[in-house]
Scaffold this active site. Structure first.
Site, PDB file in Angstrom:
ATOM      1  N   HIS A 277       0.838  -1.206   0.000  1.00 49.54           N
ATOM      2  CA  HIS A 277       0.000   0.000   0.000  1.00 49.54           C
ATOM      3  C   HIS A 277       0.874   1.258   0.000  1.00 49.54           C
ATOM      4  CE1 HIS A 277      -3.170  -2.595   2.231  1.00 49.54           C
ATOM      5  NE2 HIS A 277      -3.583  -2.440   1.000  1.00 49.54           N
TER       6      HIS A 277
ATOM      7  N   LYS B 297     -17.550  -6.699   6.490  1.00 48.06           N
ATOM      8  CA  LYS B 297     -16.273  -7.321   6.870  1.00 48.06           C
ATOM      9  C   LYS B 297     -16.058  -7.082   8.352  1.00 48.06           C
ATOM     10  CE  LYS B 297     -13.524  -7.065   2.613  1.00 48.06           C
ATOM     11  NZ  LYS B 297     -12.340  -6.485   1.985  1.00 48.06           N
TER      12      LYS B 297
ATOM     13  N   ARG C 296      -1.736  -6.586  -8.229  1.00 50.58           N
ATOM     14  CA  ARG C 296      -0.642  -7.488  -7.882  1.00 50.58           C
ATOM     15  C   ARG C 296      -0.424  -8.561  -8.933  1.00 50.58           C
ATOM     16  NH1 ARG C 296      -2.979  -8.094  -2.091  1.00 50.58           N
ATOM     17  NH2 ARG C 296      -4.679  -7.433  -3.427  1.00 50.58           N
TER      18      ARG C 296
ATOM     19  N   SER D 180      -2.864  -7.623   3.054  1.00 49.36           N
ATOM     20  CA  SER D 180      -3.214  -7.449   4.467  1.00 49.36           C
ATOM     21  C   SER D 180      -3.581  -8.797   5.095  1.00 49.36           C
ATOM     22  CB  SER D 180      -4.395  -6.486   4.606  1.00 49.36           C
ATOM     23  OG  SER D 180      -4.042  -5.216   4.136  1.00 49.36           O
TER      24      SER D 180
END
Ligand code: ADP
Length: 161
Positions: free
Chosen positions: A19, A43, A92, A130
């Site tokens: 990040h 979440k 990614r 994460s």
């Protein structure tokens, strides 16, 4: 001249070196970069929105054109509110692509003036997420290269390491 405003949205639970790399690179264009921390009720995050905002503020305190803000609801509404026409997302791997492409097209349909710009991860951070960081923290592994020192310290504290 209008300053270009971009939003880099995400969960940042917690912020990682991946990040930070995207934030630094996106901020180097010298526009106004707003990191939008999503408060997603579906979440259950490890860090509260307030904690994530505070951590990101501390991590970006030396980058003058970066602001940290939280938001809930639709990204397009947040972008309208802050006057942003650009959304930054990191990529990614090809596996990120399908979801990101779908999101970008959905947002463009809802808000035609909004452009999503994808930034490829730097090779050093391609494997970092994460969720991986949280698993490492849970099972007492090493964070080498994954997160800034501040995040290592708060994770150590949270997991009584
Ligand atoms: P979200 O739940 O919105 O995916 P994340 O915090 O996981 O929130 O990610 C926010 C943004 O940062 C996404 O665009 C994601 O692709 C990007 N990102 C996450 N990890 C990395 C990394 N290691 N390198 C580059 N971009 C990353």
């Amino acid at each position: 001249m209008n300053t270009l405003t971009a939003v880099y949205p995400g969960s940042f639970d917690p912020p990682t070196n991946g990040h930070m790399d995207i934030i630094e690179r996106a901020a180097s264009f010298n526009g106004r970069l707003i990191v939008g921390v999503l408060a997603n009720p579906s979440k259950s995050p490890l860090f509260s929105v307030e904690e994530r905002v505070e951590l990101l503020k501390e991590l970006t305190k030396d980058i003058p054109n970066v602001e940290i803000s939280s938001f809930s609801g639709l990204l397009v509404d947040f972008c309208r509110k802050v006057g942003a026409r650009i959304v930054i997302r990191g990529l990614r791997a090809v596996t990120d692509f399908e979801f990101e492409f779908q999101m970008a097209l959905t947002n463009k349909t809802m808000s035609p003036e909004l452009e999503t710009l994808f930034m490829p991860t730097s090779t050093d951070y391609v494997w970092i997420s994460s969720s991986v960081v949280k698993e490492v923290a849970m099972f007492d592994g090493e964070f080498e290269g994954m997160v800034p020192k501040l995040i290592k310290d708060v994770l150590d504290k949270k997991f009584n390491r």
